[in-house]
Design a protein around this motif. Structure first.
Motif, PDB file in Angstrom:
ATOM      1  N   ASN A 300       0.822  -1.212   0.000  1.00  0.00           N
ATOM      2  CA  ASN A 300       0.000   0.000   0.000  1.00  0.00           C
ATOM      3  C   ASN A 300       0.857   1.263   0.000  1.00  0.00           C
ATOM      4  N   ARG A 301       1.995   1.198   0.650  1.00  0.00           N
ATOM      5  CA  ARG A 301       2.909   2.334   0.672  1.00  0.00           C
ATOM      6  C   ARG A 301       3.661   2.473  -0.651  1.00  0.00           C
ATOM      7  N   GLU A 302       3.933   1.341  -1.277  1.00  0.00           N
ATOM      8  CA  GLU A 302       4.801   1.318  -2.453  1.00  0.00           C
ATOM      9  C   GLU A 302       4.065   1.581  -3.762  1.00  0.00           C
ATOM     10  N   LEU A 303       2.839   1.051  -3.877  1.00  0.00           N
ATOM     11  CA  LEU A 303       2.122   1.086  -5.157  1.00  0.00           C
ATOM     12  C   LEU A 303       1.161   2.270  -5.182  1.00  0.00           C
ATOM     13  N   HIS A 304       1.479   3.258  -5.992  1.00  0.00           N
ATOM     14  CA  HIS A 304       0.684   4.484  -6.063  1.00  0.00           C
ATOM     15  C   HIS A 304      -0.729   4.195  -6.564  1.00  0.00           C
ATOM     16  N   GLY A 305      -1.719   4.640  -5.817  1.00  0.00           N
ATOM     17  CA  GLY A 305      -3.101   4.479  -6.228  1.00  0.00           C
ATOM     18  C   GLY A 305      -3.719   3.148  -5.865  1.00  0.00           C
ATOM     19  N   ALA A 306      -2.918   2.230  -5.313  1.00  0.00           N
ATOM     20  CA  ALA A 306      -3.451   0.920  -4.933  1.00  0.00           C
ATOM     21  C   ALA A 306      -4.212   1.024  -3.619  1.00  0.00           C
ATOM     22  N   SER A 307      -5.264   0.246  -3.509  1.00  0.00           N
ATOM     23  CA  SER A 307      -6.020   0.140  -2.264  1.00  0.00           C
ATOM     24  C   SER A 307      -6.184  -1.340  -1.957  1.00  0.00           C
ATOM     25  N   ILE A 308      -5.316  -1.861  -1.100  1.00  0.00           N
ATOM     26  CA  ILE A 308      -5.292  -3.286  -0.777  1.00  0.00           C
ATOM     27  C   ILE A 308      -5.670  -3.449   0.687  1.00  0.00           C
ATOM     28  N   ILE A 309      -6.654  -4.291   0.955  1.00  0.00           N
ATOM     29  CA  ILE A 309      -6.991  -4.571   2.345  1.00  0.00           C
ATOM     30  C   ILE A 309      -6.650  -6.019   2.665  1.00  0.00           C
ATOM     31  N   TYR A 310      -6.228  -6.220   3.891  1.00  0.00           N
ATOM     32  CA  TYR A 310      -5.901  -7.560   4.369  1.00  0.00           C
ATOM     33  C   TYR A 310      -6.943  -7.958   5.416  1.00  0.00           C
ATOM     34  N   CYS A 311      -7.541  -9.131   5.271  1.00  0.00           N
ATOM     35  CA  CYS A 311      -8.590  -9.588   6.177  1.00  0.00           C
ATOM     36  C   CYS A 311      -8.125 -10.839   6.929  1.00  0.00           C
ATOM     37  N   ASP A 312      -8.079 -10.722   8.241  1.00  0.00           N
ATOM     38  CA  ASP A 312      -7.564 -11.783   9.105  1.00  0.00           C
ATOM     39  C   ASP A 312      -8.660 -12.807   9.385  1.00  0.00           C
ATOM     40  N   VAL A 313      -8.733 -13.828   8.555  1.00  0.00           N
ATOM     41  CA  VAL A 313      -9.745 -14.871   8.702  1.00  0.00           C
ATOM     42  C   VAL A 313      -9.586 -15.594  10.034  1.00  0.00           C
ATOM     43  N   PHE A 314      -8.343 -15.779  10.464  1.00  0.00           N
ATOM     44  CA  PHE A 314      -8.075 -16.459  11.736  1.00  0.00           C
ATOM     45  C   PHE A 314      -8.793 -15.739  12.874  1.00  0.00           C
ATOM     46  N   GLN A 315      -8.671 -14.427  12.916  1.00  0.00           N
ATOM     47  CA  GLN A 315      -9.287 -13.633  13.977  1.00  0.00           C
ATOM     48  C   GLN A 315     -10.806 -13.811  13.991  1.00  0.00           C
ATOM     49  N   SER A 316     -11.415 -13.741  12.823  1.00  0.00           N
ATOM     50  CA  SER A 316     -12.865 -13.888  12.731  1.00  0.00           C
ATOM     51  C   SER A 316     -13.309 -15.292  13.093  1.00  0.00           C
ATOM     52  N   ALA A 317     -12.589 -16.299  12.586  1.00  0.00           N
ATOM     53  CA  ALA A 317     -12.968 -17.687  12.844  1.00  0.00           C
ATOM     54  C   ALA A 317     -12.845 -18.041  14.324  1.00  0.00           C
ATOM     55  N   MET A 318     -11.810 -17.546  14.974  1.00  0.00           N
ATOM     56  CA  MET A 318     -11.638 -17.837  16.398  1.00  0.00           C
ATOM     57  C   MET A 318     -12.716 -17.150  17.233  1.00  0.00           C
ATOM     58  N   ASP A 319     -13.176 -15.989  16.794  1.00  0.00           N
ATOM     59  CA  ASP A 319     -14.277 -15.331  17.491  1.00  0.00           C
ATOM     60  C   ASP A 319     -15.555 -16.172  17.381  1.00  0.00           C
ATOM     61  N   ILE A 320     -15.763 -16.769  16.196  1.00  0.00           N
ATOM     62  CA  ILE A 320     -16.930 -17.640  16.019  1.00  0.00           C
ATOM     63  C   ILE A 320     -16.805 -18.864  16.916  1.00  0.00           C
ATOM     64  N   LEU A 321     -15.609 -19.456  16.976  1.00  0.00           N
ATOM     65  CA  LEU A 321     -15.404 -20.619  17.835  1.00  0.00           C
ATOM     66  C   LEU A 321     -15.640 -20.283  19.301  1.00  0.00           C
ATOM     67  N   LYS A 322     -15.106 -19.165  19.732  1.00  0.00           N
ATOM     68  CA  LYS A 322     -15.196 -18.783  21.138  1.00  0.00           C
ATOM     69  C   LYS A 322     -16.620 -18.406  21.533  1.00  0.00           C
ATOM     70  N   ASN A 323     -17.327 -17.766  20.623  1.00  0.00           N
ATOM     71  CA  ASN A 323     -18.681 -17.277  20.914  1.00  0.00           C
ATOM     72  C   ASN A 323     -19.723 -17.985  20.051  1.00  0.00           C
ATOM     73  N   HIS A 324     -19.545 -19.275  19.859  1.00  0.00           N
ATOM     74  CA  HIS A 324     -20.381 -20.022  18.920  1.00  0.00           C
ATOM     75  C   HIS A 324     -21.865 -19.973  19.273  1.00  0.00           C
ATOM     76  N   GLN A 325     -22.192 -19.977  20.559  1.00  0.00           N
ATOM     77  CA  GLN A 325     -23.604 -19.940  20.930  1.00  0.00           C
ATOM     78  C   GLN A 325     -24.248 -18.610  20.547  1.00  0.00           C
ATOM     79  N   HIS A 326     -23.470 -17.532  20.671  1.00  0.00           N
ATOM     80  CA  HIS A 326     -23.972 -16.225  20.264  1.00  0.00           C
ATOM     81  C   HIS A 326     -24.297 -16.201  18.772  1.00  0.00           C
ATOM     82  N   TYR A 327     -23.506 -16.926  17.987  1.00  0.00           N
ATOM     83  CA  TYR A 327     -23.718 -16.978  16.539  1.00  0.00           C
ATOM     84  C   TYR A 327     -24.754 -18.030  16.133  1.00  0.00           C
ATOM     85  N   GLY A 328     -25.184 -18.859  17.074  1.00  0.00           N
ATOM     86  CA  GLY A 328     -26.192 -19.865  16.766  1.00  0.00           C
ATOM     87  C   GLY A 328     -25.650 -21.225  16.386  1.00  0.00           C
TER      88      GLY A 328
END
Length: 401
Positions: A300-328
């Motif tokens: 993102n710093r190097e490539l002019h005009g680029a818009s790259i996002i990084y999504c941490d699937v691990f973080q989201s998946a572990m939240d689902i595991l930890k709070n599985h009842q809340h998610y159903g």
């Protein structure tokens, strides 16, 4: 165990222990939907009419703010590529797809929708067709193409024991071919505008662990520490993302790796007593995600005009595991479809192996989540509805900036 179930086990063992059916010709030959005697798909024929100019109102009306969604990756987002390949990694039979819109298998490794299906709806786009399964006309690609292939990795040989697959580098090459065909049809400026305003979704890398590093192919564990291996993967990812940038791609979503140490296969293989995840595997995955996020930040710093996002699937998946009842969810360790403890011993190869209702399950099969989990992940990518897992921002905010 019933005679019918014994027969299923026996047939599955034959499938997954027999010699590989094909030679890995893909290592030296480019896979394309257009040539071939191998794939009975009509070839691309350049239009006889003159190309539309970039100033044509007709062309401009075809391209909304987000004209298309292009997808690269592995079985997490494969929507049918492997249906056209000689491979054991196929999801072209029930019970795969039983909860999909058509209630039929489509090649998606899920009971229903995959994350990019939910995101396509958010973007106001139709489900994106696979590159090898689309009609063969460039017009069919104007709203996006899915190049993902189950078993594929960043490393060319990852997943080779499964048969044919389209590696990440080859998927990039297929997109470059698509881009060149667009230029022939609508001109360079219109093609640049379409591509630069489109969203590019990339979900790959887990097979480099499942089918390469963890299996210690080519003695890789003695040659690379996990840290060095992660840097190697990130370096290759960096080069491929720069290749996309060089053909006018600007909006990219790079997905991190999921906690495969919690997948039913590894719970079975590591003989988890009470569903505890294999922490040694998850530690490597977390480290890989850290390195990849840093790589995206650098780009993102190097490539002019680029818009790259990084999504941490691990973080989201572990939240689902930890709070599985809340998610159903009420079944967090056992897959809906498979055999053995945690249903992680044998893969899903028959409707008789599947549970009657997947809605309460986190895992559909040995490695893949249910569509209910995919919906949550897509929501988090879009706007962080449940967990802010994307950096520096979510997809919705990126598109409005």
């Amino acid at each position: 165990m019933s005679i019918k179930l014994l027969a299923l086990v026996f047939s599955a063992l034959i499938i997954f222990t027999r010699p590989k059916l094909i030679v890995d010709t893909h290592l030296s030959t480019r896979i394309s939907p257009f040539p071939s005697q191998s794939y009975p798909i009509p070839p691309f024929i350049p239009p006889s009419s003159p190309p539309l100019t970039s100033r044509s109102p007709a062309v401009d009306s075809l391209f909304p703010r987000v004209p298309a969604l292009f997808v690269f990756g592995d079985s997490s987002v494969d929507c049918g590529t492997n249906n056209f390949l000689g491979t054991l990694a196929r999801a072209d039979r029930l019970p795969y797809g039983r909860d999909f819109d058509t209630h039929q298998p489509t090649g998606r490794f899920c009971n229903g929708r995959i994350p990019v299906d939910f995101l396509a709806n958010r973007l106001g786009l139709p489900f994106v067709p696979s590159y090898l399964g689309q009609s063969g006309t460039i017009e069919a690609m104007f709203q996006g193409v899915n190049y993902a292939s189950a078993g594929a990795g960043i490393i060319l040989s990852s997943g080779s024991e499964l048969g044919q697959r389209v590696s990440f580098a080859m998927q990039i090459e297929q997109f470059v071919d698509t881009f060149q065909q667009m230029i022939l049809r609508i001109g360079e400026e219109a093609s640049d505008r379409l591509v630069s305003n489109s969203v590019f979704y990339i979900s790959i890398g887990v097979n480099d662990y499942i089918h390469f590093y963890i299996r210690n192919i080519s003695n890789v564990q003695n040659l690379y520490t996990p840290w060095n291996f992660n840097q190697f993967l990130a370096s290759n990812m960096r080069q491929e993302l720069k290749t996309l940038y060089n053909v006018k791609v600007r909006r990219m979503v790079v997905m991190g790796l999921p906690p495969i140490g919690c997948a039913p296969y590894y719970l079975w293989k590591y003989r988890s007593q009470n569903g505890e995840c294999a922490e040694e595997i998850n530690s490597m995955i977390m480290e890989s995600n850290f390195v990849m996020r840093y790589t995206v930040d650098q780009l993102n710093r190097e490539l002019h005009g680029a818009s790259i996002i990084y999504c941490d699937v691990f973080q989201s998946a572990m939240d689902i595991l930890k709070n599985h009842q809340h998610y159903g969810f009420n079944v967090t360790t056992e897959a809906c479809c498979g055999l053995g403890r945690y249903k992680g011993w044998l893969p899903c190869v028959s409707p008789e192996m599947a549970c009657s209702d997947a809605t309460g399950h986190l895992w559909w099969d040995q490695f893949h989540p249910t569509d209910a989990v995919n919906a949550i992940l897509a929501d988090n990518v879009w706007n962080g509805r449940h967990v802010d897992m994307c950096y520096p921002t979510n997809l919705e905010t990126m598109l409005h900036s």
